[in-house]
Design an enzyme around this catalytic site. Structure first.
Site, PDB file in Angstrom:
ATOM      1  N   HIS A  87     -95.557 -17.647  30.308  1.00 15.63           N
ATOM      2  CA  HIS A  87     -95.887 -17.973  31.703  1.00 15.63           C
ATOM      3  C   HIS A  87     -96.001 -16.731  32.573  1.00 15.63           C
ATOM      4  CE1 HIS A  87     -91.556 -17.698  32.945  1.00 15.63           C
ATOM      5  NE2 HIS A  87     -92.104 -17.454  34.113  1.00 15.63           N
ATOM      6  N   ASP A 136     -92.756 -21.051  25.523  1.00  8.73           N
ATOM      7  CA  ASP A 136     -92.987 -20.041  26.562  1.00  8.73           C
ATOM      8  C   ASP A 136     -92.763 -18.629  26.011  1.00  8.73           C
ATOM      9  OD1 ASP A 136     -93.543 -18.904  28.977  1.00  8.73           O
ATOM     10  OD2 ASP A 136     -91.628 -19.433  29.922  1.00  8.73           O
ATOM     11  N   SER A 233     -88.123 -13.206  34.272  1.00  4.61           N
ATOM     12  CA  SER A 233     -88.870 -13.912  33.232  1.00  4.61           C
ATOM     13  C   SER A 233     -89.437 -12.973  32.178  1.00  4.61           C
ATOM     14  CB  SER A 233     -90.039 -14.671  33.853  1.00  4.61           C
ATOM     15  OG  SER A 233     -89.561 -15.804  34.513  1.00  4.61           O
ATOM     16  N   GLY A 234     -89.388 -13.439  30.936  1.00 10.19           N
ATOM     17  CA  GLY A 234     -89.931 -12.642  29.839  1.00 10.19           C
ATOM     18  C   GLY A 234     -88.911 -11.677  29.262  1.00 10.19           C
TER      19      GLY A 234
HETATM   20  C1  4AZ Z   1     -88.373 -17.873  37.448  1.00 14.50           C
HETATM   21  O1  4AZ Z   1     -88.833 -18.507  38.393  1.00 14.50           O
HETATM   22  C2  4AZ Z   1     -87.003 -18.189  36.978  1.00 14.50           C
HETATM   23  N1  4AZ Z   1     -82.128 -19.233  36.577  1.00 14.50           N
HETATM   24  C3  4AZ Z   1     -86.455 -17.481  35.925  1.00 14.50           C
HETATM   25  C4  4AZ Z   1     -85.174 -17.775  35.478  1.00 14.50           C
HETATM   26  C5  4AZ Z   1     -84.459 -18.773  36.080  1.00 14.50           C
HETATM   27  C6  4AZ Z   1     -84.982 -19.487  37.141  1.00 14.50           C
HETATM   28  C7  4AZ Z   1     -86.265 -19.191  37.594  1.00 14.50           C
HETATM   29  C8  4AZ Z   1     -83.080 -19.074  35.563  1.00 14.50           C
HETATM   30  O2  4AZ Z   1     -89.018 -16.996  36.922  1.00 14.50           O
END
Ligand code: 4AZ
Length: 284
Positions: A87, A136, A233-234
């Site tokens: 994502h 993902d 993320s990632g």
């Molecule tokens: C995000 O939006 C996201 N608490 C990544 C991790 C978490 C929540 C949101 C985990 O990229």
């Protein structure tokens, strides 16, 4: 999503540097001890140089704004391959020219980033469902092999049968938000936080209460105020196993960040081992 940006000109960069308190209000000081500091990933603290040498930063070019920004994390799993979240990669047909990978730095540094030759999202990842649909994961092939050095090294993938019992303390790292909607403040040092693995069944039940489904290829980790958050993320969730670090998860999603009843959700690395190995071995 935006963590840091590369202004088009040096002048602009100087201007940004001289503007006080831009984008953050919490100064990063030395670690005051666990559980008290406001800086995070969420509830985390500054990582030391070389502590997480597999951590990479993904820089994306936004053509509409003509700007590069650090939007996601990732991990070096091989001299020429990075594992990240699907994502994180925008658009139906992502172009390698709009993505660069920063290696071996604690602070965002576009100039230390390298080019990507291939972007491979998992075939089961559904763009329209985003992270919550599962699968993902994405692989990035670097234009040239890198490292190893003191600051750049790859992380081991776990054996397929490995699973960690609930409560196992693992670590997640990133340049993401220190609280929901609150970006990491300057000087943007990479953050680390220890998070407990949460039992699959408990996590599934917790998320079902808000009508969200935890997939079999996902696992949960985190506790109140100890979590990954947006823009992490990632990035890698790693656990120590028989004296070495192995990557168990990829930061994927979650209901807000740091909530006691909603741990962070991670792509489960063991679910993707054949897919990962298949690509790495068939594309040397
Ligand atoms: C995000 O939006 C996201 N608490 C990544 C991790 C978490 C929540 C949101 C985990 O990229």
């Amino acid at each position: 999503m935006t963590r840091a940006e590369e202004p088009e000109t040096k002048m602009l960069w100087l201007l940004v540097l001289t503007l006080p308190c831009l984008g953050g209000s919490v100064p990063v000081t030395s670690d005051p001890g666990p559980g008290t500091e406001l800086v995070g990933i969420m509830g985390g603290h500054d990582a030391a140089d070389g502590a997480w040498p597999w951590q990479v930063g993904l820089w994306f070019f936004d053509p509409t704004r003509s700007k590069w920004s650090l939007e996601c994390g990732g991990s070096l799993i091989h001299p020429q391959w990075v594992l990240t979240a699907a994502h994180c990669i925008p658009g139906r047909n992502p172009v390698t020219q709009h993505l660069k990978v920063q290696l071996g730095g604690l602070r965002p540094s576009y100039s230390d980033s390298v080019q990507v030759a291939r972007i491979i999202r998992h075939p089961k990842f559904r763009l329209e469902k985003k992270a919550e649909g599962g699968a993902d994961v994405a692989l990035l092939k670097l234009e040239a092999p890198v490292g190893p050095s003191n600051l750049v090294r790859w992380i081991r993938l776990p054996p397929a049968s490995l699973s960690f019992p609930p409560g196992t303390r693992c670590w997640v790292t990133g340049w993401g938000d220190v609280a929901p909607g609150e970006p990491l403040p300057p000087p943007y040092n990479l953050q680390e936080v220890e998070v407990p693995i949460v039992a699959d069944e408990i996590c599934r039940q917790q998320y079902l209460r808000i009508d969200k489904v935890i997939q079999d290829d996902e696992l949960c980790a985190g506790s109140r105020e100890r979590d990954s958050c947006q823009s992490d993320s990632g990035g890698p969730l790693v656990c120590k196993w028989r004296g070495t670090w192995v990557q168990v998860g990829v930061v994927s999603w979650g209901e807000s960040c740091g909530l006691a009843d909603f741990p962070g959700v991670y792509a489960r690395v063991t679910s993707f081992l054949p897919w990962i190995r298949g690509h790495i071995h068939s594309s040397p």
